[in-house]
Motif scaffolding. Structure first.
Motif, PDB file in Angstrom:
ATOM      1  N   MET A 276       0.811  -1.343  -0.060  1.00  0.00           N
ATOM      2  CA  MET A 276       0.146  -0.028  -0.032  1.00  0.00           C
ATOM      3  C   MET A 276       0.831   1.307  -0.021  1.00  0.00           C
ATOM      4  O   MET A 276       1.661   1.287   0.929  1.00  0.00           O
ATOM      5  CB  MET A 276      -0.903   0.088   1.099  1.00  0.00           C
ATOM      6  CG  MET A 276      -1.675   1.092   1.395  1.00  0.00           C
ATOM      7  SD  MET A 276      -3.175   0.933   2.514  1.00  0.00           S
ATOM      8  CE  MET A 276      -2.367   0.430   4.024  1.00  0.00           C
TER       9      MET A 276
ATOM     10  N   ASP B 196      -2.215   5.184  -2.682  1.00  0.00           N
ATOM     11  CA  ASP B 196      -3.343   4.543  -2.320  1.00  0.00           C
ATOM     12  C   ASP B 196      -4.120   5.222  -1.004  1.00  0.00           C
ATOM     13  O   ASP B 196      -5.225   5.147  -0.655  1.00  0.00           O
ATOM     14  CB  ASP B 196      -3.088   3.194  -1.692  1.00  0.00           C
ATOM     15  CG  ASP B 196      -2.435   2.387  -2.804  1.00  0.00           C
ATOM     16  OD1 ASP B 196      -3.170   2.372  -4.005  1.00  0.00           O
ATOM     17  OD2 ASP B 196      -1.552   1.740  -2.701  1.00  0.00           O
TER      18      ASP B 196
ATOM     19  N   GLN C  21      -4.905  -1.321   8.595  1.00  0.00           N
ATOM     20  CA  GLN C  21      -5.939  -2.445   7.988  1.00  0.00           C
ATOM     21  C   GLN C  21      -7.282  -1.995   7.502  1.00  0.00           C
ATOM     22  O   GLN C  21      -7.595  -2.830   6.551  1.00  0.00           O
ATOM     23  CB  GLN C  21      -6.105  -3.561   9.249  1.00  0.00           C
ATOM     24  CG  GLN C  21      -6.753  -4.612   8.868  1.00  0.00           C
ATOM     25  CD  GLN C  21      -6.078  -5.741   7.978  1.00  0.00           C
ATOM     26  OE1 GLN C  21      -4.721  -5.586   7.935  1.00  0.00           O
ATOM     27  NE2 GLN C  21      -6.917  -6.280   7.197  1.00  0.00           N
TER      28      GLN C  21
ATOM     29  N   ARG D 261      -6.747  -1.125   4.038  1.00  0.00           N
ATOM     30  CA  ARG D 261      -6.649  -2.189   3.030  1.00  0.00           C
ATOM     31  C   ARG D 261      -7.850  -2.774   2.813  1.00  0.00           C
ATOM     32  O   ARG D 261      -8.252  -3.236   1.536  1.00  0.00           O
ATOM     33  CB  ARG D 261      -5.792  -3.256   3.617  1.00  0.00           C
ATOM     34  CG  ARG D 261      -4.104  -2.786   3.839  1.00  0.00           C
ATOM     35  CD  ARG D 261      -3.375  -3.961   4.321  1.00  0.00           C
ATOM     36  NE  ARG D 261      -1.977  -3.477   4.442  1.00  0.00           N
ATOM     37  CZ  ARG D 261      -1.543  -3.327   5.646  1.00  0.00           C
ATOM     38  NH1 ARG D 261      -2.288  -3.471   6.607  1.00  0.00           N
ATOM     39  NH2 ARG D 261      -0.301  -3.016   5.789  1.00  0.00           N
ATOM     40  N   GLN D 262      -8.663  -2.860   3.907  1.00  0.00           N
ATOM     41  CA  GLN D 262     -10.092  -3.496   3.645  1.00  0.00           C
ATOM     42  C   GLN D 262     -10.930  -2.600   2.739  1.00  0.00           C
ATOM     43  O   GLN D 262     -11.586  -3.105   1.815  1.00  0.00           O
ATOM     44  CB  GLN D 262     -10.884  -3.679   5.030  1.00  0.00           C
ATOM     45  CG  GLN D 262     -10.109  -4.846   5.627  1.00  0.00           C
ATOM     46  CD  GLN D 262     -10.727  -4.726   7.299  1.00  0.00           C
ATOM     47  OE1 GLN D 262     -11.672  -3.970   7.523  1.00  0.00           O
ATOM     48  NE2 GLN D 262     -10.140  -5.938   7.957  1.00  0.00           N
TER      49      GLN D 262
END
Length: 234
Positions: A1, A48, A112, A115-116
């Protein structure tokens, strides 16, 4: 990422970079001190995720996040010393809201979540323009395009690696990529993510500021309202 750090405090940027260095699957692509610099970096680096401060001079974090709202733009985690902006942050669609000094475990939780969200986001198909370069058929991704200018019978595609001639008209290209290209005037289209802002000259003319180039094409009065709306709403 890929992560871009945006904070006007050098020590805060350094600390966040150090914390990210201890997180797996994360690459710090850049570190900038204000919102305007962040807009330019986003166009060039395509991160990102932003780790974004709120209180900054000029274009602050909330205004920057509002401008970036929409598909295909980076996710945002706010990192701030103030608790009173949390509601605004989540109204802007932020992944998380971290208070300084940022704790490593909270940063990992926020990453996290990012990312999800990135995994769940529908991917916008990459568009390609096809044309001729020194007699050969080639193609260029829209993400590499800086602007498209109509010249006589052809459209010249200006991109990071040079120029490309395509036979489609600007109107045909605009109809083929209605969400990816925006019109500045009758002879010019630009990819929407390239548009950073507008500059009004003393004589009343308005120029567009584009990411990744010093070229500032003129904006027609007819297209000016739509571009201002795009910049406000993302």
């Amino acid at each position: 990422m890929r992560v871009l750090i945006v904070d006007d405090e050098p020590l805060a940027r350094a600390r966040l970079a150090a914390l990210l260095g201890e997180c797996e699957g994360v690459a710090v692509t850049g570190s900038v001190a204000d919102g305007e610099a962040a807009l330019a970096a986003i166009g060039e680096l395509q991160p990102d995720l932003l780790l974004l401060d709120i209180n900054m001079p000029g274009l602050d974090g909330a205004a920057l996040a509002a401008r970036l709202a929409g598909p295909g733009r980076p996710q945002v985690i706010f990192c701030t010393a103030y608790e009173n902006h949390a509601l605004t942050a989540f109204e802007l669609g932020a992944v998380d809201y971290l208070l300084k000094p940022v704790r490593p475990e909270r940063l990992r939780e926020a990453l996290q979540r990012a990312r999800q969200r990135l995994a769940a986001a529908p991917a916008e198909p990459v568009g390609y323009l096809r044309g001729r370069l020194r007699g050969e058929q080639v193609r260029i991704a829209l993400t590499e395009v800086v602007c498209l200018l109509a010249e006589e019978k052809y459209v010249v595609v200006h991109h990071a690696g040079g120029e490309l001639l395509v036979e489609e008209s600007l109107r045909q290209l605009e109809e083929a990529y209605p969400t990816q290209l925006v019109r500045l005037h009758r002879n010019c289209l630009v990819p929407a993510p390239r548009l950073l802002g507008l500059k009004t000259l003393a004589d009343g003319r308005v120029l567009a500021r584009l990411a990744g180039t010093g070229f500032s094409p003129e904006v027609s009065r007819r297209n000016l309202p739509a571009l201002r709306k795009l910049l406000r709403t993302g």
